[in-house]
Write an enzyme that holds these catalytic residues in place. Structure first.
Site: not given
Length: 214
Positions: A82-84
């Site tokens: 998951v890119k944050i």
């Protein structure tokens, strides 16, 4: 060093994956929007093609929104990362997600302090942007070198994904500086296999062979 593909174009991913050099894929909301397809469907298709980390980015702005999105995205496939975004809210989300065992890629990193904060929060990957730093006259290579030095000095487990890669020279430089990964747009992959001397040399070989076979 690992190569990731920076695209959500499934056909391009399928074709380039046949080269045997693709270790993962990164996407972002801009990349996904260009495909004009359902986000979840695209990510799941990519996961079936490439056996490696596949980054899919949240779009929420608060930690609560990011965490909720991330928990859902992480269910799509075991390889999903998951890119944050690198914000205070993003750090809060990264901290919670890392404790839950959800892999994260903290993106939009432009300074050493941002990278250090992301690693302290538990990021699996950090993504400093090469091309965009060059655009403002900053030195992206010093950033890569400094971040790698900090990882080695303190034993952080995070890996550096050099992003905003635009040229083969970018890839070559970050490889020499110790970036663990370069994420590369699909058109650049083809250019990295080419050189005029290679083309001309092959042409000469074929012409000489044809003359020999007469």
């Amino acid at each position: 060093m690992k190569f990731f593909l920076d695209t959500a174009n499934v056909e391009a991913i399928r074709a380039i994956n046949e080269l045997g050099v693709v270790d993962g894929v990164t996407t972002n909301p801009s990349i996904i929007s260009r495909e004009g397809r359902d986000f979840e469907t695209v990510i799941k298709e990519i996961c079936e093609i490439v056996d490696g980390p596949i980054s899919a980015e949240v779009t929420g702005l608060t930690a609560e929104e990011m965490i909720a999105e991330a928990r859902n995205i992480a269910k799509w496939h075991d390889n999903v990362v998951v890119k944050i975004p690198m914000t205070t809210e993003g750090l809060k989300a990264t901290n919670v997600l890392s404790q839950e065992g959800i892999k994260t890629n903290v993106t939009l990193i432009f300074t050493v302090s941002q990278g250090l904060m992301a690693m302290k929060a538990g990021a699996t990957y950090i993504s400093p942007f090469i091309g965009r730093l060059e655009d403002i006259g900053a030195d992206p290579y010093q950033l890569i070198s400094d971040l790698r030095g900090i990882i080695d000095l303190y034993g952080f487990q995070a890996e550096i994904i050099a992003a905003s890669i635009r040229t083969a020279a970018h890839v070559e430089a970050v490889a020499q500086l110790g970036a663990h990964i370069a994420t590369i747009p699909d058109p650049l992959f083809a250019k990295m296999t080419e050189h005029p001397l290679t083309t001309n040399g092959l042409k000469t070989f074929m012409e000489d062979w044809a003359s020999f076979k007469k």
